[in-house]
Scaffold this motif. Structure first.
Motif, PDB file in Angstrom:
ATOM      1  N   ALA A  10      -5.071  -4.382  13.208  1.00  0.00           N
ATOM      2  CA  ALA A  10      -3.607  -4.568  13.453  1.00  0.00           C
ATOM      3  C   ALA A  10      -2.538  -4.453  14.552  1.00  0.00           C
ATOM      4  CB  ALA A  10      -2.697  -3.794  12.844  1.00  0.00           C
ATOM      5  N   ILE A  11      -2.111  -5.721  15.246  1.00  0.00           N
ATOM      6  CA  ILE A  11      -1.852  -5.759  17.349  1.00  0.00           C
ATOM      7  C   ILE A  11      -0.178  -5.509  16.301  1.00  0.00           C
ATOM      8  CG2 ILE A  11      -1.069  -7.211  18.394  1.00  0.00           C
ATOM      9  CD1 ILE A  11      -4.326  -6.358  18.420  1.00  0.00           C
TER      10      ILE A  11
ATOM     11  N   VAL B 242       4.199  -0.835   6.980  1.00  0.00           N
ATOM     12  CA  VAL B 242       3.473  -1.498   6.883  1.00  0.00           C
ATOM     13  C   VAL B 242       1.846  -1.202   6.483  1.00  0.00           C
ATOM     14  CG1 VAL B 242       3.349  -4.365   7.128  1.00  0.00           C
ATOM     15  CG2 VAL B 242       5.804  -3.686   7.170  1.00  0.00           C
ATOM     16  N   LEU B 243       2.807  -0.565   7.841  1.00  0.00           N
ATOM     17  CA  LEU B 243       1.069  -0.948   8.712  1.00  0.00           C
ATOM     18  C   LEU B 243      -0.218   0.621   6.874  1.00  0.00           C
ATOM     19  CD1 LEU B 243       0.681  -0.122  11.762  1.00  0.00           C
ATOM     20  CD2 LEU B 243      -0.176  -2.058  11.041  1.00  0.00           C
ATOM     21  N   ALA B 244       1.201   1.221   7.068  1.00  0.00           N
ATOM     22  CA  ALA B 244      -0.336   2.662   5.921  1.00  0.00           C
ATOM     23  C   ALA B 244       0.320   1.246   4.521  1.00  0.00           C
ATOM     24  CB  ALA B 244       1.781   3.250   5.032  1.00  0.00           C
ATOM     25  N   GLY B 245       0.679   0.115   3.848  1.00  0.00           N
ATOM     26  CA  GLY B 245       0.679  -0.528   2.537  1.00  0.00           C
ATOM     27  C   GLY B 245      -0.485  -1.089   3.334  1.00  0.00           C
TER      28      GLY B 245
ATOM     29  N   ASP C 200     -13.120  -8.347  12.567  1.00  0.00           N
ATOM     30  CA  ASP C 200     -13.699  -9.126  11.605  1.00  0.00           C
ATOM     31  C   ASP C 200     -12.229  -9.881  11.596  1.00  0.00           C
ATOM     32  OD1 ASP C 200     -15.831  -8.665  10.192  1.00  0.00           O
ATOM     33  OD2 ASP C 200     -15.359  -7.106   9.232  1.00  0.00           O
ATOM     34  N   GLY C 201     -11.177 -10.123  12.062  1.00  0.00           N
ATOM     35  CA  GLY C 201     -10.471 -10.235  11.894  1.00  0.00           C
ATOM     36  C   GLY C 201      -8.710  -9.225  11.884  1.00  0.00           C
ATOM     37  N   PHE C 202      -7.618  -9.909  12.595  1.00  0.00           N
ATOM     38  CA  PHE C 202      -6.441  -9.217  13.024  1.00  0.00           C
ATOM     39  C   PHE C 202      -5.469  -9.402  12.245  1.00  0.00           C
ATOM     40  CE2 PHE C 202      -9.363 -10.116  16.736  1.00  0.00           C
ATOM     41  CZ  PHE C 202      -8.714  -9.441  17.489  1.00  0.00           C
ATOM     42  N   ILE C 203      -4.196  -8.555  12.027  1.00  0.00           N
ATOM     43  CA  ILE C 203      -3.258  -8.969  11.373  1.00  0.00           C
ATOM     44  C   ILE C 203      -2.062  -9.050  12.948  1.00  0.00           C
ATOM     45  CG2 ILE C 203      -1.936  -7.923  10.163  1.00  0.00           C
ATOM     46  CD1 ILE C 203      -3.963  -6.470   7.755  1.00  0.00           C
ATOM     47  N   LEU C 204      -1.471  -9.709  12.791  1.00  0.00           N
ATOM     48  CA  LEU C 204       0.020  -9.770  14.624  1.00  0.00           C
ATOM     49  C   LEU C 204       0.702  -9.210  13.470  1.00  0.00           C
ATOM     50  CD1 LEU C 204      -1.041 -13.425  16.060  1.00  0.00           C
ATOM     51  CD2 LEU C 204      -2.506 -10.370  16.342  1.00  0.00           C
ATOM     52  N   LEU C 205       1.397  -8.293  13.564  1.00  0.00           N
ATOM     53  CA  LEU C 205       3.319  -8.417  13.377  1.00  0.00           C
ATOM     54  C   LEU C 205       4.741  -8.530  14.674  1.00  0.00           C
ATOM     55  CD1 LEU C 205       0.939  -5.996  12.281  1.00  0.00           C
ATOM     56  CD2 LEU C 205       2.786  -5.439  11.088  1.00  0.00           C
ATOM     57  N   ARG C 206       5.369  -9.040  14.054  1.00  0.00           N
ATOM     58  CA  ARG C 206       6.498  -8.953  14.907  1.00  0.00           C
ATOM     59  C   ARG C 206       6.223  -9.963  16.001  1.00  0.00           C
ATOM     60  NH1 ARG C 206       8.777  -3.761  16.471  1.00  0.00           N
ATOM     61  NH2 ARG C 206       9.962  -4.607  14.220  1.00  0.00           N
TER      62      ARG C 206
ATOM     63  N   GLN D 250      13.596  -8.059   1.247  1.00  0.00           N
ATOM     64  CA  GLN D 250      12.837  -8.828   0.552  1.00  0.00           C
ATOM     65  C   GLN D 250      12.029  -7.381  -0.507  1.00  0.00           C
ATOM     66  OE1 GLN D 250      12.005  -7.688   2.985  1.00  0.00           O
ATOM     67  NE2 GLN D 250       9.709  -8.565   3.855  1.00  0.00           N
ATOM     68  N   ALA D 251      10.616  -6.973  -0.299  1.00  0.00           N
ATOM     69  CA  ALA D 251       9.833  -5.722  -1.238  1.00  0.00           C
ATOM     70  C   ALA D 251       9.850  -5.087   0.410  1.00  0.00           C
ATOM     71  CB  ALA D 251       8.442  -6.290  -0.627  1.00  0.00           C
ATOM     72  N   ALA D 252       9.587  -3.758  -0.053  1.00  0.00           N
ATOM     73  CA  ALA D 252       9.649  -2.315   0.320  1.00  0.00           C
ATOM     74  C   ALA D 252       8.473  -2.965   1.245  1.00  0.00           C
ATOM     75  CB  ALA D 252       9.127  -1.358  -0.714  1.00  0.00           C
ATOM     76  N   PRO D 253       8.611  -1.958   2.546  1.00  0.00           N
ATOM     77  CA  PRO D 253       7.808  -2.290   4.230  1.00  0.00           C
ATOM     78  C   PRO D 253       5.946  -2.299   2.683  1.00  0.00           C
ATOM     79  CG  PRO D 253       9.724  -1.354   4.353  1.00  0.00           C
ATOM     80  CD  PRO D 253       9.458  -0.965   3.158  1.00  0.00           C
ATOM     81  N   GLN D 254       6.028  -0.842   2.272  1.00  0.00           N
ATOM     82  CA  GLN D 254       4.387  -0.605   1.818  1.00  0.00           C
ATOM     83  C   GLN D 254       3.974  -1.913   1.087  1.00  0.00           C
ATOM     84  OE1 GLN D 254       7.124   1.662   1.520  1.00  0.00           O
ATOM     85  NE2 GLN D 254       6.426   3.329   2.382  1.00  0.00           N
ATOM     86  N   HIS D 255       5.159  -2.688   0.251  1.00  0.00           N
ATOM     87  CA  HIS D 255       4.558  -3.619   0.091  1.00  0.00           C
ATOM     88  C   HIS D 255       3.898  -4.979   0.688  1.00  0.00           C
ATOM     89  CE1 HIS D 255       3.303  -6.117  -3.779  1.00  0.00           C
ATOM     90  NE2 HIS D 255       4.803  -6.865  -3.263  1.00  0.00           N
ATOM     91  N   VAL D 256       4.946  -4.848   1.365  1.00  0.00           N
ATOM     92  CA  VAL D 256       4.953  -6.066   2.127  1.00  0.00           C
ATOM     93  C   VAL D 256       3.273  -5.540   3.468  1.00  0.00           C
ATOM     94  CG1 VAL D 256       5.268  -6.699   4.121  1.00  0.00           C
ATOM     95  CG2 VAL D 256       6.900  -6.531   2.809  1.00  0.00           C
ATOM     96  N   GLY D 257       2.946  -4.340   3.817  1.00  0.00           N
ATOM     97  CA  GLY D 257       1.384  -4.314   3.828  1.00  0.00           C
ATOM     98  C   GLY D 257       0.415  -4.780   3.013  1.00  0.00           C
ATOM     99  N   GLU D 258       1.027  -3.888   2.124  1.00  0.00           N
ATOM    100  CA  GLU D 258      -0.169  -4.849   1.041  1.00  0.00           C
ATOM    101  C   GLU D 258      -0.413  -6.085   1.056  1.00  0.00           C
ATOM    102  OE1 GLU D 258       1.014  -2.836  -2.793  1.00  0.00           O
ATOM    103  OE2 GLU D 258       0.667  -0.645  -1.731  1.00  0.00           O
ATOM    104  N   GLN D 259       0.133  -6.859   0.870  1.00  0.00           N
ATOM    105  CA  GLN D 259       0.022  -8.585   0.970  1.00  0.00           C
ATOM    106  C   GLN D 259      -0.290  -8.589   1.802  1.00  0.00           C
ATOM    107  OE1 GLN D 259       4.355  -8.805  -1.000  1.00  0.00           O
ATOM    108  NE2 GLN D 259       3.786 -10.210  -2.087  1.00  0.00           N
ATOM    109  N   LEU D 260       0.017  -8.174   3.045  1.00  0.00           N
ATOM    110  CA  LEU D 260      -0.657  -8.697   4.523  1.00  0.00           C
ATOM    111  C   LEU D 260      -1.981  -8.314   4.151  1.00  0.00           C
ATOM    112  CD1 LEU D 260       2.242  -7.738   7.254  1.00  0.00           C
ATOM    113  CD2 LEU D 260       1.005  -9.738   6.701  1.00  0.00           C
TER     114      LEU D 260
END
Length: 332
Positions: free
Chosen positions: A63-64, A80-83, A120-126, A292-302
């Motif tokens: 995650a970047i 978000v990262l915790a999720g 294996d992959g990247f998550i880009l935030l903001r 929208q959703a709680a940040p933890q849920h956003v992290g899970e979806q990401l």
């Protein structure tokens, strides 16, 4: 996990598993499907299609997050990262977080990370307008998902809040509450979400007949202390303001604190925090949230989207737009 362990898991011989992975014609399509499904589940990837070479994936996702001089990771992104971590851990993935400064060395630091090939992959935030990291990953065909969009959003996987609607909803809510003297606490438009939220506010103002000049706008950074000082000065210079729309949670907390210290009756100035979590702190400070959703849920979806992208799911199926809603916090 070895081929022998896959064979044990499926109650097949090692030879059958090996031949299925290498697409031998004497193995039935149903058996091949079972073997491939289990191989993918256990993290195997086809490294060399011509040779039928399968290797176990690294099982690492990076995650970047953008870092500023005064703020390494803000509390919302931390949630978000915790999720994301909670989602990935049971699947055997390690989530590593790398903060890269948004200055002139950003792309070179990112290039070094990509070339190391340890993920294996990247998550880009903001994401930002014309984000160079997005351009580079698209060119290299590396699996990634963004929390936010850019101008090339049709080409990659993303999860995002409808930020244009966030802006419109924020202003419309205040007008419904009979506010007309409204200040906008903005962020740099190099951040795509901030640009979209501001555009929504301006379009809503024009539609509702609310005059917004440059004097109504205050641009702040992600530094909470500096934002507080800027908001306090802004309010002192504009005593007629009855409401503030803050484009992120950091500026919302800063503005609410400024209101609390400048006004004995905090209800005289309404503070809206775009994408600000509802918790005890926001309730105590009287912040109205548009989220929208709680940040933890956003992290899970990401994280879920990231795993699907690694598996090869087309990007068109991995583009999720979340609708915002107004949450009025109250102190019980």
């Amino acid at each position: 996990m070895s081929i022998k362990e896959i064979a044990t898991q499926l109650d097949l011989s090692v030879s059958t598993v090996s031949r299925a992975l290498n697409d031998y014609p004497d193995i039935s399509p149903s058996t091949k499907k079972r073997v491939l499904k289990e191989a993918h589940r256990q993290g195997y990837q086809l490294k060399d299609p011509s040779a039928g070479q399968w290797v176990q994936a690294k099982r690492v996702i990076t995650a970047i997050v953008p870092s500023q001089q005064s703020l390494f990771i803000d509390p919302i992104l931390a949630k978000v990262l915790a999720g994301a971590h909670q989602f990935l851990q049971p699947l055997g993935y390690l989530l590593q977080v790398v903060a890269i400064d948004t200055g002139k060395d950003e792309l070179s630091e990112f290039e070094r990370l990509v070339k190391a090939g340890d993920q294996d992959g990247f998550i880009l935030l903001r994401t930002r307008v014309n984000d160079p990291k997005v351009h580079r990953l698209l060119k290299l065909n590396v699996p990634f998902v963004c929390y936010g969009r850019t101008e090339r959003a049709s080409q990659f996987a993303w999860l995002d809040l409808d930020n244009y609607q966030v802006g419109q909803l924020s202003l419309s809510y205040l007008v419904q509450q009979k506010h007309s003297q409204i200040g906008i606490v903005t962020l740099s438009e190099r951040y795509f979400f901030a640009k979209e939220r501001q555009r929504g506010i301006q379009d809503a103002a024009q539609k509702l007949g609310i005059a917004l000049s440059h004097e109504h706008f205050l641009e702040v950074s992600f530094d909470e202390e500096q934002s507080y000082l800027a908001c306090a000065e802004f309010l002192l210079q504009r005593p007629n303001i009855t409401a503030l729309i803050c484009l992120n949670s950091v500026s919302a907390r800063s503005a609410a604190l400024a209101v609390k210290r400048l006004h004995t009756d905090t209800s005289k100035v309404c503070v809206i925090g775009c994408d600000t979590p509802v918790d005890e702190l926001t309730a105590e400070m009287g912040i109205t949230s548009v989220q929208q959703a709680a940040p933890q849920h956003v992290g899970e979806q990401l994280a879920g989207i990231m795993v699907e992208r690694i598996k090869g799911t087309p990007v068109k199926e991995l583009q999720v737009l979340l609708s915002p809603g107004v949450v009025k916090t109250r102190i019980d």
